[in-house]
Each structure stands twice: as C-alpha cells, then as structure tokens.
Design an enzyme around this catalytic site. Structure first.
Site, PDB file in Angstrom:
ATOM      1  N   GLU A   2       3.068 -40.298  -8.767  1.00 35.32           N
ATOM      2  CA  GLU A   2       1.750 -40.015  -9.602  1.00 35.32           C
ATOM      3  C   GLU A   2       1.357 -38.559  -9.675  1.00 35.32           C
ATOM      4  O   GLU A   2       1.100 -38.068 -10.620  1.00 35.32           O
ATOM      5  CB  GLU A   2       0.849 -41.040  -9.098  1.00 35.32           C
ATOM      6  CG  GLU A   2       0.748 -42.418  -9.878  1.00 35.32           C
ATOM      7  CD  GLU A   2      -0.584 -43.147  -9.205  1.00 35.32           C
ATOM      8  OE1 GLU A   2      -1.539 -42.603  -9.540  1.00 35.32           O
ATOM      9  OE2 GLU A   2      -0.246 -44.515  -8.850  1.00 35.32           O
ATOM     10  N   ASP A  40      -3.125 -46.392 -15.797  1.00 37.58           N
ATOM     11  CA  ASP A  40      -3.372 -44.945 -14.967  1.00 37.58           C
ATOM     12  C   ASP A  40      -4.021 -43.998 -15.834  1.00 37.58           C
ATOM     13  O   ASP A  40      -4.692 -43.133 -15.475  1.00 37.58           O
ATOM     14  CB  ASP A  40      -2.040 -44.736 -14.124  1.00 37.58           C
ATOM     15  CG  ASP A  40      -1.600 -45.787 -13.189  1.00 37.58           C
ATOM     16  OD1 ASP A  40      -2.675 -46.412 -12.409  1.00 37.58           O
ATOM     17  OD2 ASP A  40      -0.435 -45.962 -13.155  1.00 37.58           O
ATOM     18  N   ASP A  69       1.243 -46.224 -17.823  1.00 36.82           N
ATOM     19  CA  ASP A  69       1.017 -46.607 -16.272  1.00 36.82           C
ATOM     20  C   ASP A  69       2.253 -46.139 -15.493  1.00 36.82           C
ATOM     21  O   ASP A  69       3.292 -46.121 -16.136  1.00 36.82           O
ATOM     22  CB  ASP A  69       0.847 -48.236 -16.301  1.00 36.82           C
ATOM     23  CG  ASP A  69      -0.255 -48.876 -15.662  1.00 36.82           C
ATOM     24  OD1 ASP A  69      -1.161 -48.072 -15.506  1.00 36.82           O
ATOM     25  OD2 ASP A  69      -0.218 -49.911 -15.412  1.00 36.82           O
ATOM     26  N   LYS A  91       4.770 -46.738 -12.442  1.00 35.06           N
ATOM     27  CA  LYS A  91       5.177 -47.756 -11.465  1.00 35.06           C
ATOM     28  C   LYS A  91       6.280 -47.405 -10.645  1.00 35.06           C
ATOM     29  O   LYS A  91       6.976 -46.635 -11.069  1.00 35.06           O
ATOM     30  CB  LYS A  91       5.728 -49.034 -12.262  1.00 35.06           C
ATOM     31  CG  LYS A  91       4.669 -49.590 -13.278  1.00 35.06           C
ATOM     32  CD  LYS A  91       3.388 -50.169 -12.387  1.00 35.06           C
ATOM     33  CE  LYS A  91       2.459 -50.870 -13.217  1.00 35.06           C
ATOM     34  NZ  LYS A  91       1.342 -51.390 -12.368  1.00 35.06           N
TER      35      LYS A  91
END
Length: 271
Positions: free
Chosen positions: A45, A74, A90, A92
């Site tokens: 991230e 996110d 998002d 993952k």
C-alpha cells in the site's frame, strides 16, 4: 478518465523497486519485516499511494483516504466538479507458494454497502462510477529474518521477505468470482486461477456478464447464516435471475433487457 488512470499506473509502477529492508528507527537501525502477510500488505500500500497521488495530480483529481481504516475503499479519486463520479481503489495482497498455485483474493463485503448504500463505505455506493482493485501477488521468502535488528551500514545482510512481485489494476467486477472469499465471512472472492495474466486482463465471468449482473449477483447472494439460499453458484443464479428479474432492485437504475440479454449471450457461449 478511468482508463487513463490504469495506463498511468502501469507506466509509473515499472520504475518501482520493491526491495524493502525493514523499518528504520531514529538510531539508524533496521528492524526486519518478517513474513507476516498483514505487514507486507501494508508495505505494498505504501508503494502504491505515492503513485496514485502523482496520477491524481497529473489528472487534476483529488485523492482521499477514508477517515476510518475499517470502511471501503482504501482510496477515493474524483474531480471536484464531478463528485458524484468517484473512483474507488482498493489494494489487495496475496502470496503464492509456486508458479502453479491458485491465486485468490478477497474483494470486499457483499453484505453491507451493496445493499445499504452507506454502510461501511466512504460516501455512498451510488457516488462511485468505477471500482478498481490493485492486486499484489508475491512469493513469501521463508529465509527472511523475523524481527531482527541490523545497523544501517549492514543493510545488505538483510534477506528480503518476499520475491517475484507481480501486480495488476483492474475493475473489481472483472476479477470477481461467484464464491465468497472464505467460508464464514461475507466477502466477495476473486475467480480462482493459476494464471496471473487472467487477473491482469480481467477475465472473470462477470467481465462478460457486466457490472449490473455482478451487482445483482452479490446483492442477492445469501448471507453466511441465511436459512434460505436461492443460489450459491453462477450456474444456479443464471437460472434464478430470469424468473425473478421483475422483483430485483439495485441501488441504481439498470436495464433489465440488457441484463437478460447478457445472460443469454453468456449461456450460449458457455453451454
């Protein structure tokens, strides 16, 4: 605009070096990461966020992270003059043991904002025009040191906790499968594959059926503790939906004729 975001993402990610020694403290000591998947997921991230910030700046868009870490997504990207056309992003992460391992992701809840519009989500579900997943896949390096401390000048001795990092950015519905991500949670699972390119190219079943069919499927998918389960697989759903299309509702308008047409076309190609 959304396609431009994906294009820029791949362009910029080509220059990212994923080799990470660990966490540097104020005494110039490196604390190694180990192989904990939650920590490694957070590292990816951190690699992705500045890339997304650069993209947002170049496209005159705003990038925001929700105030709560427990809500979807996110990241939110949007143009100030078009706040009702938000883009959800998002991130993952999953790991594989071998090149032939099945790749699996969980893609967020099907029991909250897809049904409620405001539950466990930043803004409203209907405020989003696109939903993207940035997926990272890696091999865990079991030789990596757990919670070791190294002086900064000795950083070359650190064994990196992961290898063979691959990544993709694709619309969620195109990589979604027809089963939950795990047996006892209400999370959408990605379609299982051993071929990374199938994820990168968005070749899941709903990529043919369309976003609206994906929304219907997961809005009405039975919850974990449901006593009545009208369907639990795509094949059962394709029988169920035409008989119930008149009573089906989504949070947004949809064309029932197009939905049914996509289903008939899909059946014809996969019979």
């Amino acid at each position: 605009m959304a396609d431009c975001i994906v294009e820029k993402f791949y362009q910029k990610m080509k220059h990212v070096n994923f080799e990470t020694y660990g966490i540097l403290d104020s005494n110039n000591q490196i604390h190694t990461l180990g192989t904990d998947s939650k920590i490694i997921g957070r590292i990816f991230e951190m690699f992705a966020q500045p890339i997304l910030e650069e993209i947002a700046t170049e496209l005159n868009m705003t990038l925001k992270t929700p105030e709560s870490q427990t809500v979807y997504p996110d990241f939110v990207m949007f143009k100030e003059e078009k706040p009702e056309e938000k883009i959800a992003i998002d991130i993952k992460t999953t790991y594989v043991s071998t090149d032939q391992s099945i790749i699996k992701f969980t893609l967020g809840s099907y029991g909250s904002y897809m049904r409620n519009n405001t539950k466990n989500i930043a803004y409203r579900y209907t405020d989003y025009s696109k939903h993207y997943v940035i997926g990272f896949i890696y091999k865990r390096n079991d030789r990596a040191q757990e919670s070791r401390v190294y002086k900064y000048e000795n950083r070359k001795e650190v064994i990196f906790p992961y290898t063979n990092v691959k990544y993709f950015m694709e619309e969620k519905y195109k990589i979604a499968g027809d089963k939950p991500g795990s047996g006892n949670t209400e999370n959408i699972g990605s379609f299982p594959t051993r071929n990374f390119l199938e994820l990168q190219n968005g070749q899941g079943p709903f990529s043919e059926l369309g976003q609206d069919v994906f929304d219907i499927y997961w809005k009405y998918y039975p919850k974990y503790r449901a006593t009545e389960k009208p369907y639990t697989s795509l094949s059962e759903f394709l029988v169920w939906l035409p008989a119930h299309i008149d009573s089906v509702e989504l949070l947004h308008d949809f064309d029932a004729d197009i939905v049914l047409g996509n289903i008939e076309k899909y059946k014809g190609q996969h019979s």
